[in-house]
Design a protein around this motif. Structure first.
Motif, short mmCIF file in Angstrom:
data_model
loop_
_atom_site.label_atom_id
_atom_site.label_comp_id
_atom_site.label_asym_id
_atom_site.label_seq_id
_atom_site.Cartn_x
_atom_site.Cartn_y
_atom_site.Cartn_z
N GLU A 1 43.82 26.94 73.06
CA GLU A 1 42.95 26.07 72.27
C GLU A 1 42.99 24.66 72.85
OE1 GLU A 1 43.36 26.23 68.03
OE2 GLU A 1 44.17 28.26 68.06
N TYR B 1 43.08 39.54 72.92
CA TYR B 1 43.86 40.44 72.07
C TYR B 1 44.22 41.72 72.81
CZ TYR B 1 43.21 37.99 67.61
OH TYR B 1 43.24 37.08 66.59
N TYR C 1 40.73 33.60 72.70
CA TYR C 1 41.78 34.52 72.29
C TYR C 1 41.60 35.84 73.05
CZ TYR C 1 43.14 31.66 68.24
OH TYR C 1 43.59 30.65 67.43
N TYR D 1 38.21 27.42 71.89
CA TYR D 1 39.33 28.35 71.92
C TYR D 1 38.93 29.66 72.58
CZ TYR D 1 36.88 29.95 67.69
OH TYR D 1 35.93 30.39 66.80
N ALA E 1 47.93 38.55 70.14
CA ALA E 1 46.89 37.59 70.50
C ALA E 1 47.48 36.54 71.44
CB ALA E 1 46.33 36.92 69.26
N ASN E 2 46.90 36.42 72.62
CA ASN E 2 47.24 35.35 73.55
C ASN E 2 46.13 34.31 73.47
OD1 ASN E 2 49.62 36.70 75.00
ND2 ASN E 2 48.01 38.23 75.22
N ALA E 3 46.48 33.10 73.06
CA ALA E 3 45.45 32.13 72.71
C ALA E 3 45.60 30.83 73.47
CB ALA E 3 45.50 31.84 71.21
N TYR F 1 43.91 44.92 69.33
CA TYR F 1 43.31 44.28 68.16
C TYR F 1 42.98 45.33 67.10
CZ TYR F 1 39.84 41.70 65.42
OH TYR F 1 39.13 41.11 64.40
N THR G 1 38.34 40.14 72.91
CA THR G 1 38.37 38.71 73.15
C THR G 1 37.53 37.98 72.11
OG1 THR G 1 36.47 38.77 74.65
CG2 THR G 1 38.65 39.00 75.64
#
Length: 512
Positions: free
Chosen positions: A327, A348, A346, A344, A323-325, A351, A374
């Motif tokens: 926020e 993925y 995310y 936020y 997960a590249n997040a 996933y 996502t």
């Protein structure tokens, strides 16, 4: 501490009692809790009550600690027993099995789909047609802290635990499947003194889980999962900025009887910055790349899972999900108006989720799969202090989950929600009333159905009083006061196990 309450929607009776006794450097904590509830009432439903929603649970804890000038060391033992039904399940699906990616459910005419009716006001002795679970869990915990153990180290903290868990699924009073899980977990972390402005923690975490299922519906082969994790967390103050960073490396090994062993090495890294740009105001940004290894259930499941009304198929070839997040958060913490809002996004890679391959009535064939996805969402609340004794809050949340490309919507994504809450107090009196609207969920995945929106009104009124010289509080809590049918879209049982109807709980609590 003593508390007792009684509820109307399910004839609930619940109580908890706890006491801490100290002598010198030693302290002993005793706590016990019990709850008994019948099947709860459901408004505008096929049946007056949801069959299998009853629950009887008791929990007891005994703990002791030695507290010294440089730290403490404590141990506790907790035992829990429970008996509850598997709401939303019916025996007619027990013969279902997969043929490739399709379900085959034969012989359904031999079962009575509506054979477990209960009339309003009928006495419930838990002689249900749905399966029930008998659960017993024992857990030992050890916790400790030592301050100034070595030069440069502020403190060392230790947590360790052992869990012996078992539950049996009974059908018509006969044990059909027994599930056991023996687990160990430990964590030790050292907080170092400031080094060039940096403060932080270095730690090691270990866990092991031995799972087994024996019986007619053992959907998961006996398996062992071991996990080791090393982590570092650091923080730094730079003017009006508070900076944080963390790194974690894990090693997971999983094996199951007769199936391929697996190894995964998830790596996670994150960083955040909090800006105090005005008195009482902060803005924050967080970036992370986190990885998760698949669980034993996601890799090795193969069979009927009663609790979710599914036939589950795992995949031992699953890779770690990433997960590249991003926020963003804005907070106001001072003044008559306070607020917090977070957005936020995310992204993925691989996933892991339960993909529905086929469905027969309310029974699903699911396979744990991977796909890029996502998640985009926002949540927040604004609170206004209207008078010294009255405040009002507006709150809400929304999330959108999609498979990348033309993959469509992700399953079981919660519906959006928006609400308002008022809180007041006057002398010994206090109370609140809350209204929220959960909206219709029409962003649905394949084999999903839309769930309608509903209104939820909850309210509480409490009165502080001394009873026998002990500070106490008498309270009345009402939930779902409009008695609306509420379906939880995030549940596998959204269409077969609605949330409870109107409930009034009266109780008293005392702290001494």
């Amino acid at each position: 501490m003593v508390e007792y309450r009684r509820g109307s929607v399910d004839n609930e009776e619940a109580g908890v009692v706890g006491a801490t006794v100290g002598a010198g450097n030693f302290a002993v904590r005793i706590e016990a809790a019990a709850r008994k509830a019948d099947d709860y009432k459901v408004p505008d439903w096929d049946e007056a009550r949801l069959d299998g929603s009853y629950n009887e649970t008791s929990t007891a804890t005994l703990g002791a600690s030695y507290i010294g000038s440089r730290g403490y060391l404590g141990a506790a033992y907790t035992e829990q027993t429970s008996r509850y039904g598997l709401a939303g399940h019916t025996h007619e699906y027990e013969g279902c099995h997969p043929h490739g990616d399709h379900l085959h459910c034969g012989g359904h005419d031999d079962h009575d789909h509506d054979g477990h009716d209960h009339e309003e006001g009928e006495e419930h002795d838990h002689d249900h047609g749905v399966p029930e679970v008998l659960l017993k869990s024992r857990r030992f915990d050890l916790r400790g802290e030592l301050r100034d153990p070595l030069p440069g180290i502020e403190n060392v903290r230790l947590r360790a635990g052992y869990t012996d868990y078992q539950h049996q699924e009974l059908e018509e009073g006969v044990v059909s499947t027994t599930f056991t899980n023996e687990g160990y977990d430990g964590r030790i972390e050292a907080q170092h003194r400031e080094i060039a402005g940096f403060k932080g923690v270095v730690g090691l975490q270990l866990s092991k889980s031995d799972f087994a299922a024996v019986g007619e519906e053992s959907f998961l082969a006996p398996s062992t999962t071991k996990n080791t994790g090393l982590f570092v967390m650091e923080e730094y103050e730079l003017g009006d900025w508070h900076l944080e960073g963390a790194v974690r490396q894990e090693w997971q090994e999983a094996s199951a009887l007769g199936l391929a062993d697996t190894e995964h090495k998830p790596f996670s890294i994150s960083g955040s910055a909090v800006w105090h740009f005005m008195p009482g105001w902060t803005g924050a940004v967080s970036l992370s790349r986190s990885q998760r290894a698949p669980s034993a259930q996601e890799m090795y499941a193969d069979g009927v899972h009663l609790a979710t009304n599914t036939y589950e198929i795992g995949d031992s070839g699953l890779d770690v999900e990433t997960a590249n997040a991003l926020e963003l958060t804005l907070r106001k913490t001072a003044g008559s108006t306070t607020a917090s809002v977070s957005a936020y996004h995310y992204v993925y890679d691989d996933y892991i989720f339960a993909r529905t391959l086929d469905q027969f009535e309310d029974f699903r064939l699911i396979q744990y799969s991977q796909a890029d996805a996502t998640f985009t969402g926002i949540e927040g609340e604004v609170r206004q202090q209207l008078t010294p004794w009255l405040s009002a809050t507006v709150f809400g949340d929304y999330v959108r989950g999609e498979l990348k490309g033309d993959g469509g919507n992700l399953p079981r994504i919660p519906a959006a929600r928006l609400g308002v809450r008022a809180e007041a107090f006057a002398g010994p009196w206090s109370g609140d009333v809350e209204y929220s609207r959960t909206f219709k969920q029409n962003d649905i995945a394949v084999f999903e159905s839309e769930t309608p929106g509903y209104n939820m009104v909850n309210a509480t009124v409490a009165y502080d009083v001394e009873l026998a010289g002990v500070k106490s509080q008498v309270f009345l809590r009402g939930t779902n006061l409009l008695d609306e049918l509420a379906l939880n879209h995030a549940s596998f049982l959204a269409e077969t196990a609605p949330q409870r109807g109107r409930n009034l709980v009266v109780g008293v609590r005392a702290r001494f």
